[in-house]
Design an enzyme around this catalytic site. Structure first.
Site, PDB file in Angstrom:
ATOM      1  N   GLU A 157       0.595  -0.943  -0.337  1.00  0.00           N
ATOM      2  CA  GLU A 157      -0.079   0.185   0.077  1.00  0.00           C
ATOM      3  C   GLU A 157       1.048   1.172  -0.072  1.00  0.00           C
ATOM      4  O   GLU A 157       0.383   2.147   1.347  1.00  0.00           O
ATOM      5  CB  GLU A 157      -1.183   0.185   1.154  1.00  0.00           C
ATOM      6  CG  GLU A 157      -1.476  -1.142   1.327  1.00  0.00           C
ATOM      7  CD  GLU A 157      -3.085  -1.237   2.790  1.00  0.00           C
ATOM      8  OE1 GLU A 157      -2.999  -0.391   3.026  1.00  0.00           O
ATOM      9  OE2 GLU A 157      -3.572  -2.361   2.091  1.00  0.00           O
ATOM     10  N   ASN A 198       2.297  -4.804  -2.964  1.00  0.00           N
ATOM     11  CA  ASN A 198       0.961  -5.359  -2.869  1.00  0.00           C
ATOM     12  C   ASN A 198      -0.189  -3.949  -2.481  1.00  0.00           C
ATOM     13  O   ASN A 198       0.930  -3.436  -2.412  1.00  0.00           O
ATOM     14  CB  ASN A 198       0.832  -6.225  -1.436  1.00  0.00           C
ATOM     15  CG  ASN A 198      -0.450  -7.329  -1.427  1.00  0.00           C
ATOM     16  OD1 ASN A 198      -0.901  -7.516  -2.219  1.00  0.00           O
ATOM     17  ND2 ASN A 198      -1.449  -6.539   0.057  1.00  0.00           N
ATOM     18  N   HIS A 234     -10.304  -6.469  -1.781  1.00  0.00           N
ATOM     19  CA  HIS A 234     -11.034  -6.204  -0.914  1.00  0.00           C
ATOM     20  C   HIS A 234     -12.569  -5.617  -1.392  1.00  0.00           C
ATOM     21  O   HIS A 234     -12.550  -3.996  -2.032  1.00  0.00           O
ATOM     22  CB  HIS A 234     -10.451  -5.005   0.433  1.00  0.00           C
ATOM     23  CG  HIS A 234      -9.491  -6.256   1.053  1.00  0.00           C
ATOM     24  ND1 HIS A 234      -9.367  -7.237   2.226  1.00  0.00           N
ATOM     25  CD2 HIS A 234      -8.260  -5.605   1.689  1.00  0.00           C
ATOM     26  CE1 HIS A 234      -8.778  -7.347   2.422  1.00  0.00           C
ATOM     27  NE2 HIS A 234      -7.680  -6.928   1.617  1.00  0.00           N
ATOM     28  N   GLU A 269      -6.140 -10.519  -1.174  1.00  0.00           N
ATOM     29  CA  GLU A 269      -6.833 -10.756   0.276  1.00  0.00           C
ATOM     30  C   GLU A 269      -8.201 -10.398  -0.590  1.00  0.00           C
ATOM     31  O   GLU A 269      -8.635  -9.683   0.365  1.00  0.00           O
ATOM     32  CB  GLU A 269      -6.471  -9.604   1.049  1.00  0.00           C
ATOM     33  CG  GLU A 269      -4.691  -9.381   0.564  1.00  0.00           C
ATOM     34  CD  GLU A 269      -4.370  -7.924   2.285  1.00  0.00           C
ATOM     35  OE1 GLU A 269      -4.743  -7.365   2.404  1.00  0.00           O
ATOM     36  OE2 GLU A 269      -3.323  -7.955   1.783  1.00  0.00           O
ATOM     37  N   ASP A 271     -12.129 -10.557  -0.207  1.00  0.00           N
ATOM     38  CA  ASP A 271     -13.290 -10.535   0.602  1.00  0.00           C
ATOM     39  C   ASP A 271     -14.407 -10.075  -0.183  1.00  0.00           C
ATOM     40  O   ASP A 271     -14.338  -9.220  -0.357  1.00  0.00           O
ATOM     41  CB  ASP A 271     -13.386 -10.392   2.162  1.00  0.00           C
ATOM     42  CG  ASP A 271     -12.181  -9.612   2.404  1.00  0.00           C
ATOM     43  OD1 ASP A 271     -12.550  -8.255   1.953  1.00  0.00           O
ATOM     44  OD2 ASP A 271     -11.620  -8.911   3.531  1.00  0.00           O
TER      45      ASP A 271
HETATM   46  C1  XIL Z   1      -5.943  -5.807   8.344  1.00  0.00           C
HETATM   47  C2  XIL Z   1      -6.169  -7.784   9.410  1.00  0.00           C
HETATM   48  O1  XIL Z   1      -7.029  -8.870   8.517  1.00  0.00           O
HETATM   49  C3  XIL Z   1      -6.294  -6.986  10.370  1.00  0.00           C
HETATM   50  O2  XIL Z   1      -6.019  -8.535  11.210  1.00  0.00           O
HETATM   51  C4  XIL Z   1      -5.716  -6.528  11.181  1.00  0.00           C
HETATM   52  O3  XIL Z   1      -6.375  -5.966  12.413  1.00  0.00           O
HETATM   53  C5  XIL Z   1      -5.692  -4.987   9.700  1.00  0.00           C
HETATM   54  O4  XIL Z   1      -4.927  -5.210   9.037  1.00  0.00           O
HETATM   55  N1  XIL Z   1      -4.813  -4.556   3.663  1.00  0.00           N
HETATM   56  C6  XIL Z   1      -3.790  -4.998   3.837  1.00  0.00           C
HETATM   57  C7  XIL Z   1      -4.168  -6.320   5.356  1.00  0.00           C
HETATM   58  O5  XIL Z   1      -2.542  -5.571   3.010  1.00  0.00           O
HETATM   59  O6  XIL Z   1      -2.979  -6.694   5.628  1.00  0.00           O
HETATM   60  C8  XIL Z   1      -5.028  -6.263   6.302  1.00  0.00           C
HETATM   61  O7  XIL Z   1      -5.531  -7.000   7.478  1.00  0.00           O
HETATM   62  C9  XIL Z   1      -5.989  -5.247   5.733  1.00  0.00           C
HETATM   63  C10 XIL Z   1      -5.904  -4.372   4.556  1.00  0.00           C
END
Ligand code: XIL
Length: 608
Positions: A157, A198, A234, A269, A271
């Site tokens: 990020e 990423n 996400h 990641e 969801d």
């Molecule tokens: C999130 C985790 O899922 C949580 O448990 C934690 O509290 C915060 O981070 N982008 C990312 C991940 O790259 O590392 C993040 O994960 C979600 C957003």
């Protein structure tokens, strides 16, 4: 051996529980077995503490996935909690589970602006001192697992939504080359690990993914050790699909351009967030979103894996109030009781079809996942009728159609007496509202030959306004929104000029001059509004021109435009009430998807 038999029993039991699927004995595929035949990575993410609290997850993870991402344990605040003091206990626990089941390990993540350790926060460092810390951190963490991690998210990020570099402490201390330095140090520490950049919000072709593309092409050109690009994914339900925010064809095109640089692409990641309770209709749409994402990825040679951000819904980060506003979110592949969901079966079906195996879902069931809209039949409107002869237009059909009388004479002055005999409708869909709260909204709309008029009468025992910035967090407090799709195409599922969300906050009460307005494309039109406190709450009276640079609406009998009304309510410092008019918008998604609007039909008051 005992352990193997136990695992097999679990796998078979699980297979029987897969929604909509049956297999003959002895040939039970799993997501993992299909993925392995396709040489594809299906991953999940887990924190060591979740493994500890829910030991049953171990069997699920090893049976259904072939790659694992430590969800948190490798982040800097956990792995180097004090300067030069590393704590690998959590990360080791995740690694040992993966290695015991021959799963690939996706390290996440070496540099991120979040989970920034306290000892480093706020320090003033010279470039050299910062590089030293960066090098030590990366070399220690990556070096410890040399040869054992398949890939590492080296930098997470680092790019803003406009494509520029995010302002992080590393950027401030070191300068823009901190990113490539991180890749170089990681490569020195483990020359076999694939090194990824990423990020989120980069799935479509947009300013951010263009910015990442520029950054990574430059690395490739200059020989910076870089092997892959992770698209976090996400997203929200129905974000992926034809006409959606992420068009499958565009997603593929985006992946391919990174592929042409010689990079792998993985979905890292995933969801899928939805609003409200998870029910059958939502299950189908969530599964459909996964389905089309994997389908697209498998069509692109560079796309080598898909990781879901967690195993079962109960442990998803989206259940936490700081990350989403739905405590009932069910965004993953397994439910709270660890049963596989339709989204799991959907992913299996995509893999089975790609392998030329017998499909897991029937063609009809698969089609329903790809065309979720087809399952929501548009109700036909009843013949227009006036329940009171004095009405200037017919009764509205709640949540579907509103008949707007024209031409009528209205002045925007906060006095509703000129709205006599213009039909009212109310907002019936309650996305949220505290128990016992009676916040409600009644509205009306009309037109003359120049303007479109809107009246909203809010019942609200406590008007909250002026606490939040109007350009960003206006929706956290009391406000009324109406939406117009004046493009003539009501099927459009994404905003473009001619579609506007016009939000009028209660902060306008007592204001003279230009009103405070907010919402997508709201700056495209000149809105006039007067907001007044009333006995029961507040009243919003507004107008927008029918002819603007972005739309030209000429009222005539029966003309239809897309229309929607929302109410945001706050009884304290954040929004706790959301009411919606159009029945199609069950997920509070009108701000991004205009195909969920209802219809406004102009009604000529002078017709015979
Ligand atoms: C999130 C985790 O899922 C949580 O448990 C934690 O509290 C915060 O981070 N982008 C990312 C991940 O790259 O590392 C993040 O994960 C979600 C957003």
């Amino acid at each position: 051996m005992k352990h193997v038999i136990f695992s097999l029993v679990i796998v078979c039991l699980l297979a029987l529980a897969v929604p909509g699927a049956t297999w003959a004995q002895g040939e039970t595929p799993t997501l993992r077995s299909l993925a392995e035949r396709r040489k594809f990575a299906v991953g999940t993410a887990i924190s060591s503490w979740t493994l500890k609290s829910t030991p049953d997850l171990r069997a699920i993870i090893t049976a259904h996935f072939n790659q694992i991402t430590p969800e948190n344990d490798a982040k800097m605040c956990f792995v180097q909690p004090q300067e030069n003091q590393f704590d690998f206990r959590g990360l080791d626990a995740v690694v040992s589970l993966a290695e015991s089941a021959r799963m690939k390990i996706h390290g996440h993540t070496l540099l991120w602006h979040q989970c920034f350790p306290d000892w480093l926060n706020g320090r003033e460092l010279s470039r050299d001192a910062a590089i030293q810390i960066l090098r030590d951190h990366i070399k220690t963490v990556v070096g410890r697992y040399r040869g054992r991690f398949a890939l590492w998210d080296v930098v997470n990020e680092a790019v803003e939504s406009d494509g520029s570099l995010r302002q992080t402490p590393w950027l401030k201390w070191i300068g823009a080359d901190y990113i490539e330095l991180a890749f170089r140090f990681a490569h020195e520490a483990d020359p076999d690990a694939l090194l990824f950049y990423n990020d989120y919000g980069v799935e479509a072709i947009n300013a951010k993914s263009d910015g990442v593309y520029k950054l990574l092409s430059d690395f490739v050109k200059r020989g910076v050790p870089l092997h892959g690009f992770g698209m976090q994914m996400h997203i929200r339900m129905n974000d992926v699909g034809p006409g959606r925010a992420i068009e499958p064809a565009k997603l593929a095109e985006n992946m391919e351009r990174f592929g042409k640089l010689g990079l792998q692409v993985q979905i890292t990641e995933m969801d899928v967030l939805h609003a409200g309770e998870y029910d059958e209709a939502i299950a189908r749409q969530v599964a459909g979103t996964y389905y089309q994402t994997l389908q697209t990825c498998l069509k692109v040679a560079a796309c080598t894996g898909l990781t879901v951000w967690g195993v079962h819904d109960a442990m998803s980060w989206l259940r936490m109030p700081q990350y989403s506003n739905n405590p009932k979110a069910a965004p993953l592949l397994f439910d709270d009781k660890l049963k596989p969901k339709l989204a799991y079966t959907a992913l299996m079906d995509v893999l089975a079809r790609a392998l030329g195996d017998k499909p897991i879902l029937t063609d009809d069931a698969a089609k329903e996942l790809v065309e979720p809209q087809a399952t929501v039949k548009k109700a036909a409107l009843p013949d227009p009728k006036k329940s009171n002869v004095a009405q200037l237009a017919p009764d509205s059909v709640n949540g579907l159609a509103y008949y707007a009388a024209f031409p009528v004479k209205i002045s925007v002055d906060g006095d509703a007496s000129d709205w006599a005999n213009i039909p009212r409708d109310t907002l019936k869909t309650i996305i949220k509202r505290p128990d016992g709260d009676s916040t409600a909204l009644t509205f009306a709309a009309a037109a003359d030959d120049k303007n479109f008029y809107f009246l909203g009468e809010a019942q609200d025992s406590k008007v909250v306004s002026g606490l939040h910035p109007i350009d960003s967090q206006w929706y956290e407090e009391d406000s009324v929104e109406f939406y117009i799709n004046g493009t003539g195409d009501r099927k459009l599922a994404a905003y473009k000029p001619g579609i506007a969300q016009l939000a009028i906050p209660a902060a306008n009460i007592g204001r003279s001059g230009a009103p405070l307005i907010a919402g997508y494309n709201s700056k495209d039109v000149t809105l006039q509004a007067v907001v007044k406190k009333t006995d029961k709450g507040y009243l919003v009276e507004a107008s927008v021109p029918l002819k603007t640079n972005v739309w030209s609406i000429e009222p005539k009998q029966g003309l239809e435009i897309g229309f929607q009304v929302h109410l945001n309510g706050s009884s304290d410092k954040q929004r706790d009430t959301k009411l919606i008019w159009s029945l199609a918008d069950t997920q509070d998604q009108s701000y991004r998807d205009p195909s969920l609007f209802g219809v406004l039909i102009f009604w000529d008051v002078n017709q015979k």
